[in-house]
Design a protein around this motif. Sequence first.
Motif, mmCIF file in Angstrom:
data_model
loop_
_atom_site.group_PDB
_atom_site.id
_atom_site.type_symbol
_atom_site.label_atom_id
_atom_site.label_comp_id
_atom_site.label_asym_id
_atom_site.label_seq_id
_atom_site.Cartn_x
_atom_site.Cartn_y
_atom_site.Cartn_z
ATOM 1 N N UNK A 1 -1.146 -5.619 -9.327
ATOM 2 C CA UNK A 1 -1.611 -4.393 -9.981
ATOM 3 C C UNK A 1 -1.572 -3.189 -9.038
ATOM 4 N N UNK A 2 -1.000 -2.085 -9.539
ATOM 5 C CA UNK A 2 -0.951 -0.855 -8.757
ATOM 6 C C UNK A 2 0.268 -0.721 -7.870
ATOM 7 N N UNK B 1 11.165 -9.334 1.807
ATOM 8 C CA UNK B 1 11.600 -9.025 3.175
ATOM 9 C C UNK B 1 11.133 -10.061 4.190
ATOM 10 N N UNK B 2 10.345 -11.029 3.759
ATOM 11 C CA UNK B 2 9.892 -12.076 4.667
ATOM 12 C C UNK B 2 9.130 -13.145 3.921
ATOM 13 N N UNK B 3 9.101 -14.354 4.472
ATOM 14 C CA UNK B 3 8.355 -15.430 3.819
ATOM 15 C C UNK B 3 7.930 -16.468 4.840
ATOM 16 N N UNK B 4 6.816 -17.118 4.525
ATOM 17 C CA UNK B 4 6.308 -18.205 5.337
ATOM 18 C C UNK B 4 5.819 -19.305 4.421
ATOM 19 N N UNK B 5 5.130 -20.292 5.006
ATOM 20 C CA UNK B 5 4.669 -21.418 4.199
ATOM 21 C C UNK B 5 3.641 -21.005 3.165
ATOM 22 N N UNK B 6 2.811 -19.990 3.487
ATOM 23 C CA UNK B 6 1.712 -19.648 2.601
ATOM 24 C C UNK B 6 1.718 -18.194 2.133
ATOM 25 N N UNK B 7 2.688 -17.420 2.533
ATOM 26 C CA UNK B 7 2.708 -16.012 2.123
ATOM 27 C C UNK B 7 4.134 -15.490 2.109
ATOM 28 N N UNK B 8 4.344 -14.468 1.296
ATOM 29 C CA UNK B 8 5.615 -13.759 1.283
ATOM 30 C C UNK B 8 5.340 -12.285 1.523
ATOM 31 N N UNK B 9 6.323 -11.585 2.060
ATOM 32 C CA UNK B 9 6.176 -10.158 2.327
ATOM 33 C C UNK B 9 7.238 -9.406 1.529
ATOM 34 N N UNK B 10 6.796 -8.394 0.801
ATOM 35 C CA UNK B 10 7.671 -7.654 -0.108
ATOM 36 C C UNK B 10 7.644 -6.171 0.210
ATOM 37 N N UNK B 11 8.779 -5.519 0.034
ATOM 38 C CA UNK B 11 8.798 -4.062 0.063
ATOM 39 C C UNK B 11 8.316 -3.582 -1.290
ATOM 40 N N UNK B 12 7.393 -2.625 -1.287
ATOM 41 C CA UNK B 12 6.793 -2.171 -2.542
ATOM 42 C C UNK B 12 6.421 -0.699 -2.442
ATOM 43 N N UNK B 13 6.169 -0.105 -3.605
ATOM 44 C CA UNK B 13 5.715 1.282 -3.697
ATOM 45 C C UNK B 13 4.378 1.309 -4.415
ATOM 46 N N UNK B 14 3.427 2.033 -3.839
ATOM 47 C CA UNK B 14 2.132 2.185 -4.506
ATOM 48 C C UNK B 14 2.271 3.208 -5.623
ATOM 49 N N UNK B 15 1.711 2.910 -6.771
ATOM 50 C CA UNK B 15 1.783 3.836 -7.900
ATOM 51 C C UNK B 15 1.113 5.157 -7.532
ATOM 52 N N UNK B 16 1.852 6.269 -7.738
ATOM 53 C CA UNK B 16 1.320 7.588 -7.428
ATOM 54 C C UNK B 16 1.364 7.935 -5.956
ATOM 55 N N UNK B 17 1.994 7.082 -5.143
ATOM 56 C CA UNK B 17 2.039 7.316 -3.697
ATOM 57 C C UNK B 17 3.448 6.972 -3.214
ATOM 58 N N UNK B 18 4.311 7.969 -3.030
ATOM 59 C CA UNK B 18 5.733 7.712 -2.747
ATOM 60 C C UNK B 18 6.032 6.823 -1.546
ATOM 61 N N UNK B 19 5.302 6.927 -0.404
ATOM 62 C CA UNK B 19 5.698 6.100 0.748
ATOM 63 C C UNK B 19 5.692 4.605 0.410
ATOM 64 N N UNK C 1 -0.834 -0.707 10.322
ATOM 65 C CA UNK C 1 -2.012 -0.192 9.616
ATOM 66 C C UNK C 1 -2.091 -0.793 8.220
ATOM 67 N N UNK C 2 -3.304 -1.174 7.797
ATOM 68 C CA UNK C 2 -3.507 -1.748 6.472
ATOM 69 C C UNK C 2 -4.126 -0.696 5.556
ATOM 70 N N UNK C 3 -3.606 -0.606 4.324
ATOM 71 C CA UNK C 3 -4.041 0.427 3.384
ATOM 72 C C UNK C 3 -4.938 -0.109 2.275
ATOM 73 N N UNK C 4 -4.661 -1.303 1.827
ATOM 74 C CA UNK C 4 -5.310 -1.796 0.617
ATOM 75 C C UNK C 4 -5.266 -3.317 0.654
ATOM 76 N N UNK C 5 -6.225 -3.983 -0.008
ATOM 77 C CA UNK C 5 -6.222 -5.435 0.002
ATOM 78 C C UNK C 5 -7.036 -5.981 -1.168
ATOM 79 N N UNK C 6 -6.774 -7.248 -1.442
ATOM 80 C CA UNK C 6 -7.552 -7.986 -2.450
ATOM 81 C C UNK C 6 -7.382 -9.467 -2.162
ATOM 82 N N UNK C 7 -8.459 -10.223 -2.323
ATOM 83 C CA UNK C 7 -8.348 -11.668 -2.189
ATOM 84 C C UNK C 7 -9.365 -12.338 -3.099
#
Length: 422
Positions: free
Chosen positions: A136-137, A144-162, A199-205
Motif C-alpha cells: 500500500x502506498x 533488484x535483490x533477493x535473499x532467503x527471507x526478503x526481496x528488494x524492489x525499486x519502487x515509487x512512493x505515491x505522491x513522492x517522485x523520488x 536512510x529509512x523513510x517508512x516501514x511496516x511489520x
Amino acid sequence: MKVLIAEDNQVWRDLLVKNLQRFGFDCVVADNGREAWEILCRDDAPRLVLLDWQMPEMDGLEVCQRIKRDENRGFTYVILLTSRDAKEDMVAGLDAGADDYLTKPVDAAVLGSRLRAAKRIVEAVPPKEWTKPQVPGYQVERLIGKGAFATVWEATREGDPPRVALKVLRVDLATEDVFGRFAREIEVMKRLDHPHIAHIYDSRIDQRLGYYAMDLIHGDTLDRYIKKHKPPGLDVIAIIADVCDGLHHAHGQGVIHRDLKPSNIMVDRDRRAKLVDFGLSKTMFWPPASEDSAETLDGAVIGSPLFMAPEQARGENERLDERSDIYSVGVVLYMMLLRRHPQKLVSKERWETIKQIAEGHVQPPTSLNPKFSRTLEAIIMKALHEDPDQRYQSAGAMAQALRDFLARRQRSGGTSDTTENA
C-alpha cells in the motif's frame, strides 16, 4: 521456516516437534485434520506441511487434496506421514498431490534430509502473489535483490517522485527469529542518520506484511563494484574510510553491525559508500528484547564467518563491541586489496572456518606481496589484532589513519596503488 505438523498421536507429535526444532524449523501443530485445514486457511499459513494420513474429523489425504485443488493458494509442499507402507498406499498418497511420502517409524536423519530438500524447493518457489508484491502506498516496479527471507524492489512512493528501495519480508517463510531481526533492523536504521548509512523513510511489520523503504542506491555492492570497475587501491581505501565514518556514527548511537561484509556495503555512482543490512546489529546501550533468541543463546556464532572477529567466532557475544566491527573492516580492506583472506584458510566447511578464525592468526600483507606499503600494512594489522585492546578503539580513529595515509600519498605524488612503501 514454519512447518505445520498435523498428527493426532501425541507421542509422535511431540517427537516430530522435538526433531524439527533441532533441525531449525518453527513448528505449528494440529491434532486433527479439521484444525490443520483451518491453520492452512490463514494468511500466514506454513508452506511446508507434514500430514498424518489417519486423523479424526478429516484425514490427511483429504487435507492434501484440498491444498492442491485450491487455485488461489501459493505453492505448498506436502509430506504425507503414515504407517501405510503398501505400494498402492504410496501411489494413492502421491496421486492425491503429496510431494513426498514417509512411513513410520521415520529415521530422524532421513526426516531431516527430506525436510531440508523441501525447504530448498519452497524457498525457490515464491508465493503466487509474489510475482510483484502489493505494498500500500507504493508503485512497485522491478526486483533488484533477493535473499532467503526478503526481496528488494525499486519502487515509487505515491505522491513522492523520488524512487526508493523497498525491502519486503517474505512473511510466508519468516520464523519468529526472522521477524524479530527484521523489526530490530527497522528500529536501528530509524535511529541512524548519516551520509554513509542508508536512510529509512517508512516501514511496516505485521503477520501479513513486512517492509521498509530506504534510499535507492544507484550502484553495486562493494565486491561487485570492485570486480566491475577495478578501481585503484587508493580509491578502495577512500571507500573504506567512508565506511568507517558510517560505523563511527552507528557506534555513537550504541549500535554495532556484527555482519559487516562487502555485500552489506553499497557503492554509488559517485564512489560514495553506504552501509546497509543492520539485521544482526546489537545495541550496546539499549537492553536487548527478551524474545530475541539471537541475543540470549550463549556461545552462538552470529555473523558471516569470513569477516568476523576472533571473539565473535568464539561465540563470546557479550564481548562484542565497536572493535569487533573494526576487525571486520580490516578483513574487508585486506580482501579487497589483496584478493585473499587474512588467514590462510584450509577448509571450506563453515565450522572449520569459524574454528580457524577464532584462533586469530593473520598473515601480514607483505607476506603475500613484498611490495605492499608498510604504512598501510601497519594500519590493517592494527585493525586485525587478535586483542581488541590493541586495535583502533574507534572507527573514527581508523578512518583518520586511512585518510592520513591517503594525504601522505597525495603530497608525495605517489602512484594510485598500494604496493609501494610509504
